[in-house]
Design a protein around this motif. Structure first.
Motif, PDB file in Angstrom:
ATOM      1  N   MET A   1       0.846  -1.197   0.000  1.00  0.00           N
ATOM      2  CA  MET A   1       0.000   0.000   0.000  1.00  0.00           C
ATOM      3  C   MET A   1       0.880   1.245   0.000  1.00  0.00           C
ATOM      4  SD  MET A   1      -2.971   1.189   2.683  1.00  0.00           S
ATOM      5  CE  MET A   1      -4.037  -0.156   2.193  1.00  0.00           C
ATOM      6  N   ASN A  24      -9.290  12.593   1.165  1.00  0.00           N
ATOM      7  CA  ASN A  24      -8.995  11.162   1.323  1.00  0.00           C
ATOM      8  C   ASN A  24      -7.635  10.933   1.982  1.00  0.00           C
ATOM      9  OD1 ASN A  24     -11.223   9.587  -0.358  1.00  0.00           O
ATOM     10  ND2 ASN A  24     -10.685  11.420  -1.515  1.00  0.00           N
ATOM     11  N   LEU A  27      -6.202   7.660   3.826  1.00  0.00           N
ATOM     12  CA  LEU A  27      -5.498   6.642   3.053  1.00  0.00           C
ATOM     13  C   LEU A  27      -4.218   7.189   2.425  1.00  0.00           C
ATOM     14  CD1 LEU A  27      -5.275   3.843   1.735  1.00  0.00           C
ATOM     15  CD2 LEU A  27      -6.785   4.671  -0.088  1.00  0.00           C
ATOM     16  N   ARG A 369      -4.697   1.738  -2.907  1.00  0.00           N
ATOM     17  CA  ARG A 369      -5.468   0.544  -2.534  1.00  0.00           C
ATOM     18  C   ARG A 369      -4.916  -0.733  -3.177  1.00  0.00           C
ATOM     19  NH1 ARG A 369     -11.635   2.970  -3.338  1.00  0.00           N
ATOM     20  NH2 ARG A 369     -11.572   4.477  -1.613  1.00  0.00           N
TER      21      ARG A 369
END
Length: 419
Positions: A1, A24, A27, A369
Motif C-alpha cells: 500500500m 482522502n 489513506l 489501494r
C-alpha cells in the motif's frame, strides 16, 4: 500500500487534486505540493483549510521546486517520503518527473502527453516518442506509471475500454466529444494553461481513421452533436492525446476527437495565429531581447484558475461508440456532465479543472489501494475501468450511459459476471 503524495504543479488542476487528496488523506497520508512558485502552493493549502477539505488532521505542505531538475525532484520525493507523485504541472515536465520516480520507486501519475518546448504535434503515436521509451525501465524497477489520468485523456480512455469490454462484440468507431457550454466574464481566456491550449491547435490535426493516421487542418471538419443537458453543439475535429494510445491498444478502426469552440474563440485564435502570436519559436525584439510569442501571450491572458468565481453553465464530455452486439447494430454515448458553479461551491474550481483533477486523485487512490498498482507503465485503457469510474462517481464525477434516448447512471447498470 502506498502513502504520502507529492503533487507537482500549482495551477487549477493541482488545486482540485489537492482538495480531493485532502478529502482522502486517511489513506493517502501526508500531502505535499511543489512548484517554482511556492506562493501558489501555499494559496492552495489555505483553500483546503478554509473549505475544510481535510478528511482528518494531517500534513499539508508547500515546497519550491524546479521539476525540470531531476536531482532536485528526486531529493524532494525522498525528503517527503512520497510514494505517489501526481504530475499536474506543465507537460514539459513529464519525462523529468518520471525519471525521478524511476530513481526513487515512487508511483507516477500524469494527465497529459509529454511535450518538448520547441516542437508541436509530434509524429503519431506521440507516446512512442517519449513516455513509452521508459516502459522497460518502469517494469524493471517495478514502478507504476499511469499516463494520461485526467478526463481527456483519462476518463474517456476508461469509457472506451468499458465499451469494448461490456457493451459491444465489435466496436467500429469511437468519437470522443468534449463540450464546454459554460460562460465566464472575460473577453477571452483559455480554460487551462494558455501555452498548452494553443499548442494543441496550431499544428496538424491527427485522427485515427481506417486503421491509419489521417492528417487534416484545425477547424477543417465540423459536426453537430445532440447531447444530454447541453443540447445541440458544434464541435471540430481535433487532434488529442488519447488518440495516440487508444489507436494502439484497442482494435477499433476509427477513433476521433471533437472539441467545441465558439465563433468568438475561433475568430480570436485566427487573428492571434495570423499575427504570429501563437508561435513557439523565439523571436528578437527591437531592443535585442529574445522572447517566445506564445509565452508572452500566456503572460497577458487571464490565469485559468481566476475564471472560477464567475463561471456558469456545464460541460459534457464523453464517447459516442458504434458497433455490434449480438448481431445487431448498437450506438451508445458514455458521458459525464459537470457544473461550473457546483464545482466552485465545493472547492473553488471551475469545471474544466475539476474534470481533470478528480480523475488524477482517483488514480492515486486506486494505486494506494493496490487496485491500479501494476508496477509497470500503462495508459488508462489498459486498466480495469469500473473501479475507476465507480470511485469517481463518489468523488463528484458521475458516469451516464445514453442509449435510444434514455439516460441511465452507470452505477445503476450491473457489470457482466466476468467484468
Amino acid at each position: 500500500m502506498k502513502s504520502n503524495v507529492l503533487i507537482i504543479g500549482a495551477g487549477g488542476v493541482a488545486h482540485v487534486v489537492a482538495h480531493k487528496c485532502a478529502q482522502n488523506n486517511a489513506l493517502l497520508g501526508d500531502i505535499h505540493i511543489a512548484s517554482r512558485t511556492p506562493g501558489k502552493c501555499q494559496a492552495i493549502i489555505e483553500s483546503v483549510h478554509t473549505r475544510g477539505s481535510l478528511q482528518r488532521p494531517g500534513v499539508l505542505r508547500a515546497h519550491a521546486l524546479d521539476a525540470m531538475d531531476v536531482a532536485a525532484t528526486e531529493a524532494l520525493i525522498r525528503a517527503t517520503e512520497a510514494r505517489i507523485v501526481i504530475n499536474v504541472g506543465s507537460a514539459f515536465l513529464n519525462m523529468s518527473v518520471l525519471q525521478a520516480c524511476l530513481r526513487t520507486g515512487a508511483a507516477y501519475v500524469d494527465t497529459a502527453i509529454h511535450e518538448e518546448p520547441d516542437r508541436i504535434c509530434e509524429t503519431p503515436p506521440w507516446y512512442a516518442n517519449h513516455e513509452w521509451k521508459r516502459r522497460e525501465a518502469c517494469a524493471a524497477a517495478g514502478v507504476t506509471a499511469i499516463l494520461g489520468a485526467g478526463f481527456d485523456p483519462g476518463v474517456v480512455n476508461a469509457y472506451a475500454r468499458l465499451a469494448c469490454d461490456d457493451y459491444f462484440d465489435r466496436v467500429d468507431s469511437i468519437d470522443i466529444v468534449d463540450i464546454n457550454a459554460g460562460r465566464h466574464d472575460r473577453y477571452f481566456a483559455t480554460n487551462f494553461d494558455p501555452e498548452v491550449n494553443f499548442r494543441e491547435f496550431t499544428g496538424t490535426v491527427w485522427s485515427w481513421q481506417g486503421r491509419q493516421w489521417t492528417a487534416s487542418r484545425m477547424f477543417e471538419y465540423r459536426k453537430e452533436w445532440d447531447l444530454p443537458v447541453v443540447g445541440r453543439q458544434t464541435a471540430y475535429l481535433t487532434g488529442h492525446d488519447e488518440l495516440h494510445s487508444l489507436s494502439q491498444h484497442l482494435d477499433v478502426p476509427d477513433i476521433r476527437f471533437w472539441m467545441g469552440f465558439s465563433e468568438h474563440y475561433i475568430n480570436v485564435f485566427t487573428v492571434l495565429r495570423n499575427l504570429g502570436m501563437l508561435s513557439e519559436q523565439p523571436v528578437r525584439t527591437a531592443e535585442g531581447q529574445e522572447v517566445v510569442p506564445l509565452k508572452v501571450l500566456k503572460a497577458v491572458l487571464p490565469d485559468p484558475a481566476s475564471l472560477a468565481p464567475a463561471y456558469t453553465g456545464k460541460t459534457c464530455i464523453g464517447n459516442v461508440v458504434r458497433g455490434e452486439r449480438d448481431g445487431k447494430e448498437r450506438r451508445i454515448f458514455i458521458y459525464n456532465i459537470c457544473d461550473h458553479e457546483k464545482s466552485y461551491r465545493e472547492i473553488g474550481s471551475q469545471a474544466i479543472s475539476y474534470t481533470a483533477g478528480v480523475p488524477a486523485a482517483a488514480a492515486a487512490l486506486l494505486i494506494a489501494r493496490g487496485i491500479w498498482d501494476v508496477r509497470r507503465m500503462v495508459n488508462v485503457e489498459q486498466l480495469p475501468p469500473r473501479p475507476f469510474l465507480a470511485l469517481m462517481a463518489g468523488m463528484g464525477l458521475k458516469t451516464w450511459v445514453r442509449e435510444n434516448g434514455r439516460d441511465v447512471p452507470l452505477a445503476a447498470q450491473a457489470a457482466p459476471a466476468d467484468a
